[in-house]
Design a protein around this motif. Sequence first.
Motif, PDB file in Angstrom:
ATOM      1  N   ASN A   5      16.681 -27.092  47.382  1.00  0.00           N
ATOM      2  CA  ASN A   5      17.033 -25.760  46.956  1.00  0.00           C
ATOM      3  C   ASN A   5      17.752 -25.811  45.610  1.00  0.00           C
ATOM      4  O   ASN A   5      17.463 -25.014  44.723  1.00  0.00           O
ATOM      5  CB  ASN A   5      17.890 -25.070  48.017  1.00  0.00           C
ATOM      6  N   MET A   6      18.661 -26.757  45.457  1.00  0.00           N
ATOM      7  CA  MET A   6      19.377 -26.926  44.194  1.00  0.00           C
ATOM      8  C   MET A   6      18.403 -27.355  43.095  1.00  0.00           C
ATOM      9  O   MET A   6      18.470 -26.876  41.974  1.00  0.00           O
ATOM     10  CB  MET A   6      20.510 -27.943  44.341  1.00  0.00           C
ATOM     11  N   PHE A   7      17.479 -28.260  43.437  1.00  0.00           N
ATOM     12  CA  PHE A   7      16.475 -28.683  42.463  1.00  0.00           C
ATOM     13  C   PHE A   7      15.656 -27.492  41.993  1.00  0.00           C
ATOM     14  O   PHE A   7      15.410 -27.335  40.798  1.00  0.00           O
ATOM     15  CB  PHE A   7      15.554 -29.755  43.067  1.00  0.00           C
ATOM     16  N   THR A   8      15.242 -26.644  42.919  1.00  0.00           N
ATOM     17  CA  THR A   8      14.459 -25.455  42.570  1.00  0.00           C
ATOM     18  C   THR A   8      15.251 -24.538  41.653  1.00  0.00           C
ATOM     19  O   THR A   8      14.726 -24.037  40.658  1.00  0.00           O
ATOM     20  CB  THR A   8      14.027 -24.700  43.843  1.00  0.00           C
ATOM     21  N   LYS A   9      16.527 -24.327  41.985  1.00  0.00           N
ATOM     22  CA  LYS A   9      17.384 -23.484  41.145  1.00  0.00           C
ATOM     23  C   LYS A   9      17.523 -24.061  39.741  1.00  0.00           C
ATOM     24  O   LYS A   9      17.441 -23.338  38.746  1.00  0.00           O
ATOM     25  CB  LYS A   9      18.760 -23.318  41.777  1.00  0.00           C
ATOM     26  N   LEU A  10      17.725 -25.379  39.666  1.00  0.00           N
ATOM     27  CA  LEU A  10      17.870 -26.022  38.354  1.00  0.00           C
ATOM     28  C   LEU A  10      16.561 -25.967  37.560  1.00  0.00           C
ATOM     29  O   LEU A  10      16.581 -25.750  36.346  1.00  0.00           O
ATOM     30  CB  LEU A  10      18.343 -27.465  38.523  1.00  0.00           C
ATOM     31  N   LEU A  11      15.449 -26.166  38.252  1.00  0.00           N
ATOM     32  CA  LEU A  11      14.154 -26.083  37.584  1.00  0.00           C
ATOM     33  C   LEU A  11      13.908 -24.686  37.031  1.00  0.00           C
ATOM     34  O   LEU A  11      13.513 -24.530  35.872  1.00  0.00           O
ATOM     35  CB  LEU A  11      13.028 -26.492  38.543  1.00  0.00           C
ATOM     36  N   LEU A  12      14.166 -23.669  37.839  1.00  0.00           N
ATOM     37  CA  LEU A  12      13.984 -22.287  37.381  1.00  0.00           C
ATOM     38  C   LEU A  12      14.932 -21.956  36.229  1.00  0.00           C
ATOM     39  O   LEU A  12      14.539 -21.284  35.274  1.00  0.00           O
ATOM     40  CB  LEU A  12      14.157 -21.309  38.540  1.00  0.00           C
ATOM     41  N   ALA A  13      16.170 -22.427  36.317  1.00  0.00           N
ATOM     42  CA  ALA A  13      17.130 -22.199  35.227  1.00  0.00           C
ATOM     43  C   ALA A  13      16.664 -22.881  33.946  1.00  0.00           C
ATOM     44  O   ALA A  13      16.762 -22.309  32.848  1.00  0.00           O
ATOM     45  CB  ALA A  13      18.509 -22.705  35.632  1.00  0.00           C
ATOM     46  N   SER A  14      16.119 -24.091  34.071  1.00  0.00           N
ATOM     47  CA  SER A  14      15.613 -24.820  32.906  1.00  0.00           C
ATOM     48  C   SER A  14      14.430 -24.092  32.274  1.00  0.00           C
ATOM     49  O   SER A  14      14.354 -23.947  31.051  1.00  0.00           O
ATOM     50  CB  SER A  14      15.191 -26.233  33.296  1.00  0.00           C
ATOM     51  N   LEU A  15      13.509 -23.633  33.110  1.00  0.00           N
ATOM     52  CA  LEU A  15      12.340 -22.917  32.604  1.00  0.00           C
ATOM     53  C   LEU A  15      12.733 -21.599  31.939  1.00  0.00           C
ATOM     54  O   LEU A  15      12.176 -21.225  30.908  1.00  0.00           O
ATOM     55  CB  LEU A  15      11.326 -22.689  33.722  1.00  0.00           C
ATOM     56  N   THR A  16      13.705 -20.909  32.527  1.00  0.00           N
ATOM     57  CA  THR A  16      14.201 -19.675  31.916  1.00  0.00           C
ATOM     58  C   THR A  16      14.853 -19.985  30.569  1.00  0.00           C
ATOM     59  O   THR A  16      14.630 -19.274  29.580  1.00  0.00           O
ATOM     60  CB  THR A  16      15.211 -18.975  32.856  1.00  0.00           C
ATOM     61  N   GLY A  17      15.634 -21.049  30.530  1.00  0.00           N
ATOM     62  CA  GLY A  17      16.268 -21.450  29.277  1.00  0.00           C
ATOM     63  C   GLY A  17      15.250 -21.784  28.203  1.00  0.00           C
ATOM     64  O   GLY A  17      15.410 -21.398  27.039  1.00  0.00           O
ATOM     65  N   ILE A  18      14.194 -22.475  28.597  1.00  0.00           N
ATOM     66  CA  ILE A  18      13.128 -22.796  27.637  1.00  0.00           C
ATOM     67  C   ILE A  18      12.453 -21.513  27.167  1.00  0.00           C
ATOM     68  O   ILE A  18      12.205 -21.330  25.970  1.00  0.00           O
ATOM     69  CB  ILE A  18      12.107 -23.762  28.265  1.00  0.00           C
ATOM     70  N   GLY A  19      12.162 -20.623  28.119  1.00  0.00           N
ATOM     71  CA  GLY A  19      11.484 -19.373  27.782  1.00  0.00           C
ATOM     72  C   GLY A  19      12.273 -18.506  26.814  1.00  0.00           C
ATOM     73  O   GLY A  19      11.710 -17.827  25.965  1.00  0.00           O
ATOM     74  N   ILE A  20      13.584 -18.520  26.939  1.00  0.00           N
ATOM     75  CA  ILE A  20      14.437 -17.755  26.024  1.00  0.00           C
ATOM     76  C   ILE A  20      14.743 -18.565  24.773  1.00  0.00           C
ATOM     77  O   ILE A  20      14.756 -18.038  23.658  1.00  0.00           O
ATOM     78  CB  ILE A  20      15.743 -17.333  26.739  1.00  0.00           C
ATOM     79  N   ALA A  48       0.777 -18.458  22.983  1.00  0.00           N
ATOM     80  CA  ALA A  48      -0.261 -18.858  23.937  1.00  0.00           C
ATOM     81  C   ALA A  48       0.355 -19.097  25.316  1.00  0.00           C
ATOM     82  O   ALA A  48      -0.201 -18.671  26.339  1.00  0.00           O
ATOM     83  CB  ALA A  48      -0.983 -20.112  23.447  1.00  0.00           C
ATOM     84  N   SER A  49       1.509 -19.742  25.361  1.00  0.00           N
ATOM     85  CA  SER A  49       2.182 -19.998  26.634  1.00  0.00           C
ATOM     86  C   SER A  49       2.563 -18.695  27.331  1.00  0.00           C
ATOM     87  O   SER A  49       2.435 -18.573  28.556  1.00  0.00           O
ATOM     88  CB  SER A  49       3.435 -20.852  26.419  1.00  0.00           C
ATOM     89  N   ALA A  50       3.024 -17.723  26.552  1.00  0.00           N
ATOM     90  CA  ALA A  50       3.354 -16.417  27.135  1.00  0.00           C
ATOM     91  C   ALA A  50       2.095 -15.766  27.710  1.00  0.00           C
ATOM     92  O   ALA A  50       2.126 -15.193  28.810  1.00  0.00           O
ATOM     93  CB  ALA A  50       3.989 -15.515  26.077  1.00  0.00           C
ATOM     94  N   ILE A  51       0.978 -15.883  27.002  1.00  0.00           N
ATOM     95  CA  ILE A  51      -0.280 -15.314  27.492  1.00  0.00           C
ATOM     96  C   ILE A  51      -0.735 -16.041  28.755  1.00  0.00           C
ATOM     97  O   ILE A  51      -1.241 -15.405  29.693  1.00  0.00           O
ATOM     98  CB  ILE A  51      -1.363 -15.333  26.390  1.00  0.00           C
ATOM     99  N   PHE A  52      -0.553 -17.359  28.817  1.00  0.00           N
ATOM    100  CA  PHE A  52      -0.879 -18.098  30.048  1.00  0.00           C
ATOM    101  C   PHE A  52      -0.100 -17.507  31.227  1.00  0.00           C
ATOM    102  O   PHE A  52      -0.639 -17.328  32.319  1.00  0.00           O
ATOM    103  CB  PHE A  52      -0.524 -19.584  29.927  1.00  0.00           C
ATOM    104  N   GLY A  53       1.176 -17.226  31.013  1.00  0.00           N
ATOM    105  CA  GLY A  53       2.001 -16.649  32.072  1.00  0.00           C
ATOM    106  C   GLY A  53       1.513 -15.274  32.499  1.00  0.00           C
ATOM    107  O   GLY A  53       1.445 -14.970  33.694  1.00  0.00           O
ATOM    108  N   VAL A  54       1.157 -14.447  31.529  1.00  0.00           N
ATOM    109  CA  VAL A  54       0.646 -13.110  31.841  1.00  0.00           C
ATOM    110  C   VAL A  54      -0.675 -13.215  32.599  1.00  0.00           C
ATOM    111  O   VAL A  54      -0.898 -12.498  33.584  1.00  0.00           O
ATOM    112  CB  VAL A  54       0.492 -12.277  30.545  1.00  0.00           C
ATOM    113  N   LEU A  55      -1.555 -14.123  32.164  1.00  0.00           N
ATOM    114  CA  LEU A  55      -2.820 -14.331  32.877  1.00  0.00           C
ATOM    115  C   LEU A  55      -2.578 -14.762  34.323  1.00  0.00           C
ATOM    116  O   LEU A  55      -3.292 -14.336  35.236  1.00  0.00           O
ATOM    117  CB  LEU A  55      -3.649 -15.407  32.177  1.00  0.00           C
ATOM    118  N   THR A  56      -1.582 -15.591  34.522  1.00  0.00           N
ATOM    119  CA  THR A  56      -1.256 -16.058  35.868  1.00  0.00           C
ATOM    120  C   THR A  56      -0.853 -14.895  36.766  1.00  0.00           C
ATOM    121  O   THR A  56      -1.311 -14.784  37.904  1.00  0.00           O
ATOM    122  CB  THR A  56      -0.136 -17.108  35.806  1.00  0.00           C
ATOM    123  N   VAL A  57      -0.025 -13.997  36.243  1.00  0.00           N
ATOM    124  CA  VAL A  57       0.401 -12.840  37.034  1.00  0.00           C
ATOM    125  C   VAL A  57      -0.790 -11.935  37.340  1.00  0.00           C
ATOM    126  O   VAL A  57      -0.969 -11.486  38.474  1.00  0.00           O
ATOM    127  CB  VAL A  57       1.509 -12.055  36.296  1.00  0.00           C
TER     128      VAL A  57
END
Length: 135
Positions: A5-20, A48-57
Amino acid sequence: MKNQNMFTKLLLASLTGIGIGIPITIICATVIGGFNPVIFEFMVWTVASAIFGVLTVFTFGNEKISPLIAKILHCAGCLAVTLGACAIIGYGDNFFEIVLAVVPVFIVIYAVIIVAGMISMKINAKKANEALEKK
């Protein structure tokens, strides 16, 4: 379970940090060092990465589309975005050259991502089933 659970939280926080952080970094680097080919390339791949994310949704988040059709549409869309980004950046002398160079790499990377996603879903399904059995 707590560690995962902590790993998931850290991974999501890292991805959010990268995205911003990446767009902010591109802006700061442009202001400080000026717009150059490296900044341009990072900017194209960020979009392109943002578009990949939108395509995924739009594909996997749409319950009206079967999982197989969603994978086909997602793959085709991601390939089109990848080829477009490569063409915009100028990775080849012509589009056919880009296709020949990019498609094999794209297929390998896409397959790895799909397999990792499937494994992750199976692990999560197993955890959910175990939790339901405990009740």
